[in-house]
Design a protein around this motif. Structure first.
Motif, PDB file in Angstrom:
ATOM      1  N   ASP A 162      29.261   7.141 -14.572  1.00 37.29           N
ATOM      2  CA  ASP A 162      28.361   6.014 -14.890  1.00 37.29           C
ATOM      3  C   ASP A 162      27.962   5.176 -13.673  1.00 37.29           C
ATOM      4  O   ASP A 162      27.426   4.084 -13.812  1.00 37.29           O
ATOM      5  N   GLN A 235      18.514  -5.103 -19.338  1.00 46.65           N
ATOM      6  CA  GLN A 235      18.800  -3.752 -19.826  1.00 46.65           C
ATOM      7  C   GLN A 235      18.671  -2.798 -18.641  1.00 46.65           C
ATOM      8  O   GLN A 235      17.804  -2.981 -17.786  1.00 46.65           O
ATOM      9  N   ARG A 269      18.246   7.020 -21.818  1.00 49.50           N
ATOM     10  CA  ARG A 269      19.453   6.214 -22.028  1.00 49.50           C
ATOM     11  C   ARG A 269      19.145   4.808 -21.530  1.00 49.50           C
ATOM     12  O   ARG A 269      18.618   4.634 -20.420  1.00 49.50           O
ATOM     13  N   TRP A 271      21.152   1.043 -21.189  1.00 51.10           N
ATOM     14  CA  TRP A 271      22.442   0.366 -21.315  1.00 51.10           C
ATOM     15  C   TRP A 271      22.258  -1.145 -21.258  1.00 51.10           C
ATOM     16  O   TRP A 271      21.348  -1.647 -20.585  1.00 51.10           O
ATOM     17  N   ASP A 272      23.140  -1.849 -21.931  1.00 51.62           N
ATOM     18  CA  ASP A 272      23.154  -3.310 -21.867  1.00 51.62           C
ATOM     19  C   ASP A 272      23.710  -3.753 -20.512  1.00 51.62           C
ATOM     20  O   ASP A 272      24.797  -3.322 -20.104  1.00 51.62           O
ATOM     21  N   TYR A 276      27.641  -3.623 -18.925  1.00 46.28           N
ATOM     22  CA  TYR A 276      27.879  -2.729 -17.775  1.00 46.28           C
ATOM     23  C   TYR A 276      28.591  -3.479 -16.643  1.00 46.28           C
ATOM     24  O   TYR A 276      29.521  -2.950 -16.028  1.00 46.28           O
ATOM     25  N   ILE A 281      30.199   0.388 -21.443  1.00 48.88           N
ATOM     26  CA  ILE A 281      28.886   0.976 -21.706  1.00 48.88           C
ATOM     27  C   ILE A 281      28.499   0.656 -23.148  1.00 48.88           C
ATOM     28  O   ILE A 281      29.190   1.065 -24.089  1.00 48.88           O
ATOM     29  N   GLU A 283      25.344   1.300 -25.495  1.00 52.38           N
ATOM     30  CA  GLU A 283      24.101   2.081 -25.555  1.00 52.38           C
ATOM     31  C   GLU A 283      23.059   1.394 -26.434  1.00 52.38           C
ATOM     32  O   GLU A 283      23.338   1.052 -27.577  1.00 52.38           O
TER      33      GLU A 283
END
Length: 367
Positions: A162, A235, A269, A271-272, A276, A281, A283
């Motif tokens: 990640d 985001q 994808r 991610w917030d 993060y 993670i 989603e």
């Protein structure tokens, strides 16, 4: 009205006038208009295309596809409420931004209803263009097993799951089964290198070698536009898939455009950002549903192993999922769509009836 009524699960049975078979994919159905209807609409609506350009009506469903299978829920829930409207609204938003910022146009000419596009026929480039900004998913799985070369590009060692990649990575794969290209297996969704594309550009449906540079430029610029906008909403744009094609404009010139959908939680994808930064993670994309499926079934290998496709199809066919799983996904799609477009998403109570009415009354496409 039940929740199931709000879901457009079957989208290939609309009484739209056409003289060709309806093409139905996992999520969208395409109705090719008759030559007479295409010409009439181009004239009536003033679409900026050649007078004889073939047009189609594209209807998005609320079906949910994951691991190459369609999934259903309890209570006759044959899809995810609001999913189609969310995907279309997000794509419309990004396509409009691309055009405003001078990147390239899309195949969409008109939006009669939140679940419908009128599009110009495009000749697709036979590449699924994946752009990655973080190492995760299938790429991480391969990397963790020691792979360091992806689509002909060397990746440094020492990366963590990640983590942000040193630079934006383009990892294209084949769209459909391509035959007779040296070094490219005859299978769908096979990773390819830039050299594969350069050496066989016509086989991938590029008009010229120079268009490979343009495609890469549009890929990266498109990714950066979406990434910058999502960053304003805290985001993270992790990775996405782009598709391209050629259309002819009103002056008869061919041009490369964006097609299919773009920057959606189905093809990307997301991610917030806050989570993060805190080492978690969260989603805001279909990936969360994929993970939920892997956790729901006792043998997740069925979902991950391509050699077990028959078992996987049986799993999807014979198991209705808890309603909560599909409603969680509905909240994810609608939530991220409303964040991106900055307003409430219009979700139909009865999408099929509404679509038929608008295409009959305002477009004359239904008798």
């Amino acid at each position: 009205m039940s929740l199931a009524d709000k879901v457009l699960a079957v989208n290939n049975d609309l009484p739209i006038r056409t003289d060709k078979p309806v093409h139905s994919g996992k999520v969208r159905s395409v109705y090719w208009l008759t030559e007479a209807d295409s010409r009439r609409l181009i004239e009536e609506k003033g679409y900026p295309v050649a007078a004889d350009a073939p047009l189609a009506v594209m209807v998005i469903s609320d079906r949910i596809s994951a691991f190459d299978c369609i999934w259903t829920g309890e209570g006759g829930l044959l899809g995810v409420p609001g999913k189609g409207a969310a995907l279309n609204a997000i794509s419309n938003h990004w396509f409009k931004l691309f055009k405003e910022q001078g990147l390239a146009e899309s195949h969409i000419l008109d939006i009669p209803h939140p679940g419908v596009w009128i599009v110009q026929k495009a000749s697709p480039v036979k590449i699924e263009a994946i752009v990655r900004q973080y190492i995760t998913g299938s790429m991480w799985r391969a990397y963790s097993k020691g792979e360091r070369e992806f689509c002909g590009i060397e990746i440094p060692g020492g990366l963590q799951k990640d983590q942000k990649l040193p630079e934006l990575l383009v990892t294209p794969s084949t769209k459909g089964i391509l035959k007779g290209i040296p070094g490219v297996p005859e299978a769908d969704d096979v990773n390819i290198t830039r050299k594969n594309i350069e050496d066989n550009f016509a086989a991938f449906n590029f008009r010229s070698k120079g268009d490979i540079d343009l495609y890469e430029k549009l890929l990266k610029e498109g990714f950066e536009v979406i990434s910058a906008e999502l960053a304003k909403l805290d985001q993270i744009f992790v990775d996405t898939k782009f598709e391209f094609g050629y259309v002819t404009d009103a002056d008869g010139n061919e041009k490369l455009i964006y097609m299919d959908e773009v920057g959606t939680p189905d093809s990307s994808r997301i991610w917030d950002g806050e989570a993060y930064r805190n080492g978690k993670i969260v989603e805001n994309s279909k990936e969360g549903f994929r993970q939920a499926l892997l956790n729901y079934f006792p043998d997740p290998d069925i979902l991950l192993n391509k050699d077990r496709m028959d078992e996987r199809e049986a799993l999807a066919r014979d198991n209705v999922l808890p309603e909560s799983m599909l409603m969680d996904l509905s909240r994810t799609y609608v939530g991220i769509a409303e964040k991106i477009i900055g307003e409430k998403l219009a979700i139909s109570d009865n999408p099929k009836t509404e679509i038929i009415q608008v295409l009959r009354d305002e477009y004359g496409l239904i008798d």
